[in-house]
Write an enzyme that holds these catalytic residues in place. Structure first.
Site: not given
Length: 300
Positions: A242-245
């Site tokens: 979920a890094a991009g989110d």
């Protein structure tokens, strides 16, 4: 200022593996966890934990009611999350020993969003409000047209990137958030260098800002006369799911709160670094208070 996330709600099935499974290979998993997920839901949670006033619109099946309850508990307004007779969308996620992931996605109820839904939901929002979209739900062209008609600011994260995106009415998008793979595909360039991607996208969409995320190399923002390169934070990655989110949610939350672009990018970078240091999707997204408690160093 309110921000509406019109996006996916998924059940994530996460398997810890030694390496990502290869074609024809049967691979044992050392751990299994079930999390709430979907890029839309994850970005709503990130926005809420960063302090934004968040509304979520989308669809779930009957077995996904707990996801709606979970994001509501974060302070997200779920008035526009509808119940469908299709299964809730879900993802099969492998995470290897280096924290890299591979994701198999099933759209389910996310793909039952209609143009009537677009008209009804967006009728509750007006000029100057923000809309955040991904590419995991149906009727995106209708949503984009309705948003443009109503004067909303649109942030678009075209993930997963598909050929259909090129035919979407994208001229009303205010901010594109892409990684290198998505950016190269959207820009239709073979040279996937950051400068080439951003240059082509800026030429194609001169009124939009471009935020290119570069994983361990940080990010590049071009728009409104600004050109900002933000390095990543030094951190040992456990799970990058979920890094991009997290980055998107924190960046927009800070921007809407009146922070400068540079301050917003710095905050987003710190939040994403903390996210990848622990497992899970929505469960790994940090709260704003945690960023004050966690020291980071710039990645050289």
């Amino acid at each position: 200022m309110p921000i509406l996330v019109f996006g996916s709600l998924n059940i994530d099935h996460v398997y810890q593996v030694e390496h990502l499974v290869r074609p024809g290979e049967t691979l044992p998993s050392t751990e299994y966890h079930r999390f709430q997920g979907g890029k839309g839901a994850n970005q709503s949670v990130a926005l809420a934990r960063a302090g934004a006033n968040v509304f979520h619109a989308g669809r779930i099946g009957p077995e996904g009611l707990w996801i709606r309850d979970a994001i509501a508990a974060e302070g997200v307004d779920v008035t526009h999350v509808g119940l469908d007779d299709q299964p809730t969308g879900h993802a099969i996620i492998q995470v290897d020993s280096d924290g890299e992931n591979s994701i198999l996605l099933y759209g389910g109820a996310n793909l039952t969003v209609t143009s009537d839904d677009a008209h009804y939901v967006l009728s509750h929002f007006g000029e100057g409000d923000w809309l955040l979209l991904q590419n995991e739900i149906s009727s995106l062209p209708a949503i984009l047209r309705e948003a443009s008609k109503r004067g909303l600011n649109v942030a678009f994260n075209p993930a997963p990137m598909t050929p259909e995106v090129q035919g979407y009415p994208l001229d009303g998008v205010s901010l594109f958030v892409v990684n290198q793979t998505e950016g190269a595909a959207l820009a239709e360039v073979e040279d996937a260098s950051p400068a080439s991607i951003v240059g082509m996208l800026h030429a194609r969409f001169p009124d939009a800002a471009i935020l290119l995320t570069l994983g361990g190399d940080g990010s590049l923002y071009v728009g409104g006369g600004e050109n900002i390169r933000t390095p990543a934070q030094a951190v040992d990655a456990v799970d990058t799911t979920a890094a991009g989110d997290t980055f998107i949610g924190y960046f927009l939350a800070a921007l809407l709160a009146g922070e400068s672009t540079k301050q917003s990018l710095d905050l987003a970078s710190r939040a994403a670094a903390l996210c990848v240091s622990r497992p899970g999707a929505a469960a790994s997204i940090p709260r704003r208070s945690e960023l004050k408690e966690t020291p980071f160093a710039r990645k050289e």
